[in-house]
Scaffold this motif. Structure first.
Motif, PDB file in Angstrom:
ATOM      1  N   ASP A   1      31.607  31.191  43.370  1.00 18.19           N
ATOM      2  CA  ASP A   1      30.522  31.282  44.346  1.00 18.19           C
ATOM      3  C   ASP A   1      30.513  30.080  45.292  1.00 18.19           C
ATOM      4  OD1 ASP A   1      29.737  33.663  43.245  1.00 18.19           O
ATOM      5  OD2 ASP A   1      28.103  32.805  42.047  1.00 18.19           O
ATOM      6  N   MET A   2      31.074  28.971  44.855  1.00 22.09           N
ATOM      7  CA  MET A   2      31.180  27.786  45.706  1.00 22.09           C
ATOM      8  C   MET A   2      32.332  27.893  46.699  1.00 22.09           C
ATOM      9  SD  MET A   2      30.629  24.791  42.851  1.00 22.09           S
ATOM     10  CE  MET A   2      31.237  23.530  43.970  1.00 22.09           C
ATOM     11  N   GLY A   3      33.101  28.973  46.619  1.00 22.03           N
ATOM     12  CA  GLY A   3      34.240  29.137  47.507  1.00 22.03           C
ATOM     13  C   GLY A   3      35.564  28.793  46.867  1.00 22.03           C
ATOM     14  N   VAL A   4      35.584  28.667  45.545  1.00 23.22           N
ATOM     15  CA  VAL A   4      36.823  28.349  44.839  1.00 23.22           C
ATOM     16  C   VAL A   4      37.727  29.579  44.799  1.00 23.22           C
ATOM     17  CG1 VAL A   4      37.823  27.588  42.651  1.00 23.22           C
ATOM     18  CG2 VAL A   4      35.609  26.693  43.391  1.00 23.22           C
ATOM     19  N   THR A   5      38.993  29.401  45.120  1.00 27.63           N
ATOM     20  CA  THR A   5      39.998  30.441  44.909  1.00 27.63           C
ATOM     21  C   THR A   5      40.607  30.233  43.534  1.00 27.63           C
ATOM     22  OG1 THR A   5      40.507  30.527  47.269  1.00 27.63           O
ATOM     23  CG2 THR A   5      42.135  31.460  45.759  1.00 27.63           C
ATOM     24  N   VAL A   6      40.523  31.247  42.682  1.00 27.29           N
ATOM     25  CA  VAL A   6      40.906  31.107  41.281  1.00 27.29           C
ATOM     26  C   VAL A   6      42.246  31.790  41.022  1.00 27.29           C
ATOM     27  CG1 VAL A   6      40.269  31.593  38.891  1.00 27.29           C
ATOM     28  CG2 VAL A   6      38.496  30.998  40.568  1.00 27.29           C
ATOM     29  N   PHE A   7      43.218  30.995  40.587  1.00 31.04           N
ATOM     30  CA  PHE A   7      44.497  31.514  40.103  1.00 31.04           C
ATOM     31  C   PHE A   7      44.529  31.364  38.587  1.00 31.04           C
ATOM     32  CE2 PHE A   7      45.424  30.409  44.455  1.00 31.04           C
ATOM     33  CZ  PHE A   7      46.293  31.406  44.878  1.00 31.04           C
ATOM     34  N   ILE A   8      45.029  32.385  37.891  1.00 30.71           N
ATOM     35  CA  ILE A   8      45.131  32.331  36.435  1.00 30.71           C
ATOM     36  C   ILE A   8      46.560  32.663  36.027  1.00 30.71           C
ATOM     37  CG2 ILE A   8      44.345  33.297  34.244  1.00 30.71           C
ATOM     38  CD1 ILE A   8      41.674  33.890  35.535  1.00 30.71           C
ATOM     39  N   VAL A   9      47.115  31.827  35.169  1.00 33.06           N
ATOM     40  CA  VAL A   9      48.422  32.088  34.573  1.00 33.06           C
ATOM     41  C   VAL A   9      48.204  32.241  33.076  1.00 33.06           C
ATOM     42  CG1 VAL A   9      50.749  31.228  34.180  1.00 33.06           C
ATOM     43  CG2 VAL A   9      49.597  30.766  36.358  1.00 33.06           C
ATOM     44  N   SER A  10      48.490  33.422  32.545  1.00 33.60           N
ATOM     45  CA  SER A  10      48.275  33.705  31.128  1.00 33.60           C
ATOM     46  C   SER A  10      49.607  33.696  30.391  1.00 33.60           C
ATOM     47  CB  SER A  10      47.601  35.067  30.950  1.00 33.60           C
ATOM     48  OG  SER A  10      47.548  35.420  29.580  1.00 33.60           O
ATOM     49  N   THR A  11      49.597  33.097  29.203  1.00 36.86           N
ATOM     50  CA  THR A  11      50.804  33.073  28.379  1.00 36.86           C
ATOM     51  C   THR A  11      51.016  34.375  27.624  1.00 36.86           C
ATOM     52  OG1 THR A  11      49.560  32.035  26.580  1.00 36.86           O
ATOM     53  CG2 THR A  11      50.715  30.577  28.117  1.00 36.86           C
ATOM     54  N   GLY A  12      50.136  35.375  27.834  1.00 37.18           N
ATOM     55  CA  GLY A  12      50.396  36.710  27.316  1.00 37.18           C
ATOM     56  C   GLY A  12      49.410  37.230  26.306  1.00 37.18           C
ATOM     57  N   ARG A  13      48.539  36.347  25.761  1.00 36.75           N
ATOM     58  CA  ARG A  13      47.612  36.808  24.732  1.00 36.75           C
ATOM     59  C   ARG A  13      46.202  37.021  25.268  1.00 36.75           C
ATOM     60  NH1 ARG A  13      50.593  32.880  22.029  1.00 36.75           N
ATOM     61  NH2 ARG A  13      48.922  31.342  22.190  1.00 36.75           N
ATOM     62  N   GLY A  14      46.001  36.802  26.556  1.00 37.73           N
ATOM     63  CA  GLY A  14      44.679  36.979  27.132  1.00 37.73           C
ATOM     64  C   GLY A  14      44.368  38.442  27.417  1.00 37.73           C
ATOM     65  N   ASN A  15      43.083  38.757  27.499  1.00 42.28           N
ATOM     66  CA  ASN A  15      42.636  40.106  27.820  1.00 42.28           C
ATOM     67  C   ASN A  15      42.814  40.342  29.316  1.00 42.28           C
ATOM     68  OD1 ASN A  15      40.458  42.078  28.804  1.00 42.28           O
ATOM     69  ND2 ASN A  15      40.458  42.424  26.585  1.00 42.28           N
ATOM     70  N   PHE A  16      43.582  41.377  29.666  1.00 45.18           N
ATOM     71  CA  PHE A  16      43.909  41.611  31.070  1.00 45.18           C
ATOM     72  C   PHE A  16      42.660  41.867  31.906  1.00 45.18           C
ATOM     73  CE2 PHE A  16      44.832  44.572  34.538  1.00 45.18           C
ATOM     74  CZ  PHE A  16      45.746  43.823  35.265  1.00 45.18           C
ATOM     75  N   LEU A  17      41.742  42.692  31.399  1.00 45.76           N
ATOM     76  CA  LEU A  17      40.547  43.024  32.171  1.00 45.76           C
ATOM     77  C   LEU A  17      39.672  41.791  32.390  1.00 45.76           C
ATOM     78  CD1 LEU A  17      39.563  46.495  30.642  1.00 45.76           C
ATOM     79  CD2 LEU A  17      40.765  46.016  32.793  1.00 45.76           C
ATOM     80  N   GLU A  18      39.509  40.982  31.352  1.00 48.85           N
ATOM     81  CA  GLU A  18      38.688  39.776  31.482  1.00 48.85           C
ATOM     82  C   GLU A  18      39.308  38.783  32.460  1.00 48.85           C
ATOM     83  OE1 GLU A  18      36.678  39.718  27.002  1.00 48.85           O
ATOM     84  OE2 GLU A  18      38.136  38.182  27.603  1.00 48.85           O
ATOM     85  N   LEU A  19      40.615  38.601  32.362  1.00 50.06           N
ATOM     86  CA  LEU A  19      41.279  37.655  33.251  1.00 50.06           C
ATOM     87  C   LEU A  19      41.307  38.172  34.687  1.00 50.06           C
ATOM     88  CD1 LEU A  19      44.251  36.441  31.023  1.00 50.06           C
ATOM     89  CD2 LEU A  19      42.068  35.303  31.467  1.00 50.06           C
ATOM     90  N   SER A  20      41.441  39.489  34.855  1.00 49.64           N
ATOM     91  CA  SER A  20      41.397  40.065  36.202  1.00 49.64           C
ATOM     92  C   SER A  20      40.044  39.826  36.850  1.00 49.64           C
ATOM     93  CB  SER A  20      41.688  41.570  36.150  1.00 49.64           C
ATOM     94  OG  SER A  20      42.994  41.822  35.703  1.00 49.64           O
ATOM     95  N   ALA A  21      38.983  39.916  36.051  1.00 48.74           N
ATOM     96  CA  ALA A  21      37.644  39.670  36.577  1.00 48.74           C
ATOM     97  C   ALA A  21      37.431  38.199  36.900  1.00 48.74           C
ATOM     98  CB  ALA A  21      36.593  40.146  35.574  1.00 48.74           C
ATOM     99  N   ALA A  22      38.058  37.320  36.128  1.00 46.03           N
ATOM    100  CA  ALA A  22      37.883  35.885  36.344  1.00 46.03           C
ATOM    101  C   ALA A  22      38.668  35.387  37.550  1.00 46.03           C
ATOM    102  CB  ALA A  22      38.308  35.114  35.098  1.00 46.03           C
ATOM    103  N   ALA A  23      39.822  35.993  37.819  1.00 44.83           N
ATOM    104  CA  ALA A  23      40.668  35.547  38.927  1.00 44.83           C
ATOM    105  C   ALA A  23      40.102  36.029  40.255  1.00 44.83           C
ATOM    106  CB  ALA A  23      42.089  36.073  38.744  1.00 44.83           C
ATOM    107  N   SER A  24      40.513  35.365  41.319  1.00 42.68           N
ATOM    108  CA  SER A  24      40.146  35.833  42.652  1.00 42.68           C
ATOM    109  C   SER A  24      40.861  37.146  42.948  1.00 42.68           C
ATOM    110  CB  SER A  24      40.511  34.782  43.701  1.00 42.68           C
ATOM    111  OG  SER A  24      39.709  33.632  43.561  1.00 42.68           O
TER     112      SER A  24
END
Length: 403
Positions: free
Chosen positions: A171-194
């Motif tokens: 909300d502050m204008g941060v662009t979020v990149f996420i790199v997952s090593t493979g054990r993360g939940n895809f839907l949750e990480l998709s929601a967290a990333a920009s």
């Protein structure tokens, strides 16, 4: 000794705040990445969120530090460039050093090398909240008018909730990149990333994390207003696609840093992602601001500083060729963009008569005709610069002796 900011008050949410936040949460790497090319004219506050908890082994922690050092090595550090800091993920977030502590690459490298693991719990959510509420302040060395990017490299594990503080950062204008090593939940990480996730979410094996160092650097610079093709009188600005022709336009402001009263402004179509600026002064630092004027949402401005090159000297070399009894070709080099035209003055030796020929600044040769056979000529090539300066170089040339 770690820095304490317990006296800092929580910073209010500010949609216009622009800093550069780089968060890395990694647990295992085996290969160091060689340094990339030097990266100039990039401004931002880079915050590393470093997993310092007991779930990370000493070996893994050391490899993470190597990765961070490799990632930062090409950047220029200083009050008008990149600043960096580290927050430890542990039971309680702890600051290793504030943004403005180390103004050089050498000092940053040494500080990261000396960073020690704290152990404790993996409270990533607390660390994100700490970054949002207390760390992007003047007291912590942060700057209000620099870009913000969050890159989170994660194995998918945290003992607390990351969603609320992550959303506040976006909300502050941060662009979020996420790199997952493979054990993360895809839907949750998709929601967290920009958005879109295909550009901001990456899955990679933990042993292959070092190979994405360049990709992370490119992601940082690609989300930024930046300058390429810099000469003594021009540079090309490039920026990510933030608008379209139907959703708004850009206002571009560029000003000589030492002459703020000479600000120039252009309106740029929303479908553009680059613009060439010409007729600039050599060896001058320009402050550039790109303001997206969207009719659908607020998009923070982007800024950069660009220094034009020293004015290239021309001509430095004259070559005479294709000589005949009544003509010869005069060539010269180099031909920089800052030259408007060339004046070729030529006359026989000895003598006091001369002729003048005007040549476009984009050309580097001309043929002198109607000359006297078997005669020595003095040829002078003068470069006329956009700034009004002139530089001349002379050479002797001879026509051939027979018809």
């Amino acid at each position: 000794m770690k820095d304490a900011f317990s006296s800092l008050l929580p910073a209010p949410s500010n949609a216009r705040a622009r800093c550069l936040l780089l968060t890395l949460w990694v647990t295992s790497m085996d290969v160091s990445v060689p340094p990339g090319p030097f990266i100039p004219d990039l401004e931002g506050d880079i915050l590393f969120l470093l997993d310092s908890s007991g779930s990370v082994s000493y070996y893994e922690f050391s490899k993470v530090k190597e990765f961070i050092r490799d990632l930062l090595r090409p950047f220029t550090f200083g009050p008008h460039d990149v600043q960096t800091s580290i927050i430890h993920i542990s039971t309680v977030p702890t600051i290793e050093f504030p943004f403005d502590r180390y103004p050089s690459s050498e000092a940053v490298q040494q500080a990261i090398r000396g960073t020690q693991q704290l152990m404790g719990d993996t409270n990533t959510g607390k660390a994100l909240s700490f970054a949002k509420e207390k760390f992007f302040t003047d007291e912590a060395g942060s700057r209000p008018d620099v870009p913000k990017v969050l890159v989170w490299v994660t194995d998918g594990f945290s003992t607390d909730d990351i969603s609320p503080p992550m959303q506040l950062l976006k909300d502050m204008g941060v662009t979020v990149f996420i790199v997952s090593t493979g054990r993360g939940n895809f839907l949750e990480l998709s929601a967290a990333a920009s958005q879109p996730p295909e550009k901001h979410l990456h899955f990679v094996d933990v042993d292959d994390l070092p190979i994405i160092t360049k990709e992370l650097r490119d992601a940082i610079t690609a989300t930024r207003l930046r300058a390429v093709d810099i000469t003594s009188s021009s540079f090309r600005l490039m920026w990510p696609k933030l608008l379209s022709s139907g959703t708004g336009y850009y206002v571009l402001e560029y000003t000589p840093a030492e002459e703020p009263g000479r600000k120039l402004t252009q309106q740029v179509s929303g479908d553009r992602t680059s613009l060439l600026l010409n007729d600039l002064a050599p060896e001058t630092t320009y402050k550039v601001v790109l303001i997206p004027e969207s009719n659908t949402q607020y998009i923070p401005p982007q800024t950069t500083r660009v220094t034009t090159l020293q004015e290239e000297i021309s001509p430095t070399r004259i070559v005479i060729s294709e000589s005949t009894p009544h003509s010869f070709r005069v060539s010269w080099s180099p031909t920089p963009d800052s030259v408007v035209s060339y004046q070729v003055l030529y006359g026989p030796l000895p003598g006091n008569s001369a002729k003048l020929l005007e040549v476009d600044g984009k050309h580097n040769s001309t043929v002198l005709e109607n000359l006297t056979l078997n005669t020595t000529y003095l040829v002078t090539v003068a470069a006329i610069y956009k700034s009004g300066k002139e530089r001349a170089l002379s050479a002797k040339a001879c026509t051939q002796g027979g018809e």
